[in-house]
Scaffold this motif. Sequence first.
Motif, PDB file in Angstrom:
ATOM      1  N   ILE A 186       0.748  -1.404   0.078  1.00  0.00           N
ATOM      2  CA  ILE A 186      -0.048  -0.008   0.092  1.00  0.00           C
ATOM      3  C   ILE A 186       0.996   1.369  -0.339  1.00  0.00           C
ATOM      4  O   ILE A 186       0.727   2.218  -0.779  1.00  0.00           O
ATOM      5  CB  ILE A 186      -0.923   0.019   1.329  1.00  0.00           C
ATOM      6  N   GLU A 187       2.008   1.276   0.896  1.00  0.00           N
ATOM      7  CA  GLU A 187       2.708   2.352   1.031  1.00  0.00           C
ATOM      8  C   GLU A 187       3.601   2.557  -0.429  1.00  0.00           C
ATOM      9  O   GLU A 187       3.740   3.601  -0.811  1.00  0.00           O
ATOM     10  CB  GLU A 187       3.764   2.196   1.868  1.00  0.00           C
ATOM     11  N   LEU A 188       3.814   1.581  -0.886  1.00  0.00           N
ATOM     12  CA  LEU A 188       4.487   1.776  -2.403  1.00  0.00           C
ATOM     13  C   LEU A 188       3.760   2.072  -3.482  1.00  0.00           C
ATOM     14  O   LEU A 188       3.963   2.832  -4.235  1.00  0.00           O
ATOM     15  CB  LEU A 188       5.065   0.149  -2.847  1.00  0.00           C
ATOM     16  N   SER A 189       2.381   1.583  -3.485  1.00  0.00           N
ATOM     17  CA  SER A 189       1.361   2.157  -4.174  1.00  0.00           C
ATOM     18  C   SER A 189       1.153   3.806  -4.190  1.00  0.00           C
ATOM     19  O   SER A 189       1.050   4.371  -5.077  1.00  0.00           O
ATOM     20  CB  SER A 189       0.078   1.444  -4.325  1.00  0.00           C
ATOM     21  N   GLN A 190       1.268   4.014  -2.768  1.00  0.00           N
ATOM     22  CA  GLN A 190       0.919   5.313  -2.596  1.00  0.00           C
ATOM     23  C   GLN A 190       1.861   6.117  -2.994  1.00  0.00           C
ATOM     24  O   GLN A 190       2.013   7.464  -3.476  1.00  0.00           O
ATOM     25  CB  GLN A 190       0.766   5.576  -1.001  1.00  0.00           C
ATOM     26  N   LYS A 191       3.120   5.889  -2.758  1.00  0.00           N
ATOM     27  CA  LYS A 191       4.343   6.452  -3.366  1.00  0.00           C
ATOM     28  C   LYS A 191       4.362   6.732  -4.839  1.00  0.00           C
ATOM     29  O   LYS A 191       4.963   7.588  -5.327  1.00  0.00           O
ATOM     30  CB  LYS A 191       5.470   5.844  -2.909  1.00  0.00           C
ATOM     31  N   ALA A 192       3.966   5.618  -5.352  1.00  0.00           N
ATOM     32  CA  ALA A 192       4.164   5.700  -6.988  1.00  0.00           C
ATOM     33  C   ALA A 192       3.064   6.589  -7.488  1.00  0.00           C
ATOM     34  O   ALA A 192       3.097   7.321  -8.178  1.00  0.00           O
ATOM     35  CB  ALA A 192       3.844   4.191  -7.447  1.00  0.00           C
ATOM     36  N   GLU A 193       1.854   6.625  -6.619  1.00  0.00           N
ATOM     37  CA  GLU A 193       0.816   7.774  -7.220  1.00  0.00           C
ATOM     38  C   GLU A 193       1.445   8.841  -6.860  1.00  0.00           C
ATOM     39  O   GLU A 193       0.865   9.774  -7.636  1.00  0.00           O
ATOM     40  CB  GLU A 193      -0.278   7.407  -6.369  1.00  0.00           C
ATOM     41  N   GLN A 194       1.967   9.265  -5.817  1.00  0.00           N
ATOM     42  CA  GLN A 194       2.524  10.519  -5.553  1.00  0.00           C
ATOM     43  C   GLN A 194       3.432  11.107  -6.336  1.00  0.00           C
ATOM     44  O   GLN A 194       3.461  12.109  -6.974  1.00  0.00           O
ATOM     45  CB  GLN A 194       3.011  10.459  -4.134  1.00  0.00           C
ATOM     46  N   ALA A 195       4.421  10.014  -6.871  1.00  0.00           N
ATOM     47  CA  ALA A 195       5.464  10.305  -7.837  1.00  0.00           C
ATOM     48  C   ALA A 195       4.834  10.632  -9.317  1.00  0.00           C
ATOM     49  O   ALA A 195       5.207  11.574  -9.903  1.00  0.00           O
ATOM     50  CB  ALA A 195       6.558   9.239  -8.082  1.00  0.00           C
ATOM     51  N   SER A 196       3.624   9.750  -9.719  1.00  0.00           N
ATOM     52  CA  SER A 196       2.998  10.232 -10.871  1.00  0.00           C
ATOM     53  C   SER A 196       2.201  11.339 -11.037  1.00  0.00           C
ATOM     54  O   SER A 196       2.337  12.204 -11.828  1.00  0.00           O
ATOM     55  CB  SER A 196       1.891   9.007 -11.149  1.00  0.00           C
ATOM     56  N   SER A 197       1.723  11.900  -9.699  1.00  0.00           N
ATOM     57  CA  SER A 197       0.875  13.024  -9.510  1.00  0.00           C
ATOM     58  C   SER A 197       1.887  14.300  -9.710  1.00  0.00           C
ATOM     59  O   SER A 197       1.759  15.367 -10.394  1.00  0.00           O
ATOM     60  CB  SER A 197       0.153  13.223  -8.413  1.00  0.00           C
ATOM     61  N   GLN A 198       3.048  14.016  -9.049  1.00  0.00           N
ATOM     62  CA  GLN A 198       4.057  15.060  -9.125  1.00  0.00           C
ATOM     63  C   GLN A 198       4.550  15.242 -10.506  1.00  0.00           C
ATOM     64  O   GLN A 198       4.713  16.409 -10.899  1.00  0.00           O
ATOM     65  CB  GLN A 198       5.349  14.846  -8.269  1.00  0.00           C
ATOM     66  N   GLU A 202       4.114  18.655 -12.741  1.00  0.00           N
ATOM     67  CA  GLU A 202       5.509  19.209 -13.506  1.00  0.00           C
ATOM     68  C   GLU A 202       5.206  19.383 -15.149  1.00  0.00           C
ATOM     69  O   GLU A 202       5.368  20.471 -15.766  1.00  0.00           O
ATOM     70  CB  GLU A 202       6.907  18.491 -13.310  1.00  0.00           C
ATOM     71  N   ARG A 203       4.550  18.609 -15.778  1.00  0.00           N
ATOM     72  CA  ARG A 203       4.272  18.618 -16.884  1.00  0.00           C
ATOM     73  C   ARG A 203       3.210  19.652 -17.296  1.00  0.00           C
ATOM     74  O   ARG A 203       3.338  20.341 -18.371  1.00  0.00           O
ATOM     75  CB  ARG A 203       3.399  17.061 -17.415  1.00  0.00           C
ATOM     76  N   LEU A 204       2.229  19.795 -16.391  1.00  0.00           N
ATOM     77  CA  LEU A 204       1.306  21.009 -16.594  1.00  0.00           C
ATOM     78  C   LEU A 204       2.023  22.271 -16.444  1.00  0.00           C
ATOM     79  O   LEU A 204       1.655  23.138 -17.326  1.00  0.00           O
ATOM     80  CB  LEU A 204       0.035  20.657 -15.608  1.00  0.00           C
ATOM     81  N   LYS A 205       3.085  22.399 -15.408  1.00  0.00           N
ATOM     82  CA  LYS A 205       3.747  23.576 -15.348  1.00  0.00           C
ATOM     83  C   LYS A 205       4.393  23.848 -16.400  1.00  0.00           C
ATOM     84  O   LYS A 205       4.594  25.068 -17.108  1.00  0.00           O
ATOM     85  CB  LYS A 205       4.712  23.652 -14.154  1.00  0.00           C
ATOM     86  N   ALA A 206       4.980  22.959 -17.191  1.00  0.00           N
ATOM     87  CA  ALA A 206       5.730  23.094 -18.479  1.00  0.00           C
ATOM     88  C   ALA A 206       4.945  23.581 -19.457  1.00  0.00           C
ATOM     89  O   ALA A 206       5.285  24.370 -20.433  1.00  0.00           O
ATOM     90  CB  ALA A 206       6.736  21.948 -18.790  1.00  0.00           C
ATOM     91  N   GLU A 207       3.766  22.967 -19.638  1.00  0.00           N
ATOM     92  CA  GLU A 207       2.860  23.402 -20.605  1.00  0.00           C
ATOM     93  C   GLU A 207       2.376  24.784 -20.614  1.00  0.00           C
ATOM     94  O   GLU A 207       2.049  25.445 -21.691  1.00  0.00           O
ATOM     95  CB  GLU A 207       1.410  22.373 -20.749  1.00  0.00           C
ATOM     96  N   GLN A 208       2.056  25.010 -19.210  1.00  0.00           N
ATOM     97  CA  GLN A 208       1.614  26.452 -19.225  1.00  0.00           C
ATOM     98  C   GLN A 208       2.597  27.537 -19.535  1.00  0.00           C
ATOM     99  O   GLN A 208       2.431  28.458 -19.885  1.00  0.00           O
ATOM    100  CB  GLN A 208       1.173  26.490 -17.625  1.00  0.00           C
ATOM    101  N   ALA A 209       4.037  27.220 -19.251  1.00  0.00           N
ATOM    102  CA  ALA A 209       5.241  28.061 -19.028  1.00  0.00           C
ATOM    103  C   ALA A 209       5.230  28.253 -20.730  1.00  0.00           C
ATOM    104  O   ALA A 209       5.573  29.238 -21.412  1.00  0.00           O
ATOM    105  CB  ALA A 209       6.510  27.486 -18.638  1.00  0.00           C
ATOM    106  N   SER A 210       5.127  26.803 -21.561  1.00  0.00           N
ATOM    107  CA  SER A 210       5.358  27.031 -23.029  1.00  0.00           C
ATOM    108  C   SER A 210       4.158  27.923 -23.608  1.00  0.00           C
ATOM    109  O   SER A 210       4.602  28.542 -24.496  1.00  0.00           O
ATOM    110  CB  SER A 210       5.271  25.555 -23.500  1.00  0.00           C
TER     111      SER A 210
END
Length: 237
Positions: A186-198, A202-210
């Motif tokens: 469960i902790e590994l899954s939550q960590k993976a979800e947090q990493a994916s969300s982060q 970052e992708r959305l920030k890059a798109e907005q900056a572009s």
Amino acid sequence: MTFIPAIDPDIEYPDSDGKPMADNTEQYEWIVKIKENIEILFADSPLVFIAGDLLWYPVQDKKITGPVAPDVMVVFGRPKGRRGSYKQWEEDNIAPQVVFEILSPSNSLEEMERKLLFYQRYGVEEYYLYDPDTNNLKGWLRQEEILSSIPQINRWVSPRLKIQFELTETELEIYSLDGQKFLTFIELSQKAEQASSQLEQERLKAEQASLQLEQECLKAERLAEYIRSLGIDPDTL
């Protein structure tokens, strides 16, 4: 004197001893937690075989006491892959170097003493025994052909696995040398979800900056066109 087993081609080596993998949910969770985190640790090492509750037959001998199915065992020098049991004579005669046992209420003192003797006789280098009910960890390290008790187990680093054991007031914590803590599924899954969300943020920030840069460029181009319409070369300004 070298031990020579009495080989009998008719000996059967069943893949199950009829016993459950664990007696309760806590024991099962610890077995899975240790086994799977070691799998992650050595995911890129093709010659490290890791198994949970797998019967280990060290020799072809019908007189052998056992076999034993360590809760977790790690074998350096053998390829990953499916096995119904670990028949050592089919594995270049390489014994598991590291084994773990997680105590449950049904484990008797006699049973655990027998396992310790088994591991000592058949070549285990490191043996760790954890009781989650009492938060007690014991360890043994092979020295001069004998599994000797590790006097100070807290903050001990496994020579083979390069992981550190830390006993808190409530439970055992295990860390890789880069500081990564062993986690539950469960902790590994939550960590993976947090990493994916982060990463998504970052992708959305890059798109907005572009997009913002593109809009600024468009404004600049429109301003340059307006200046040209006035008969002025914007490059001379």
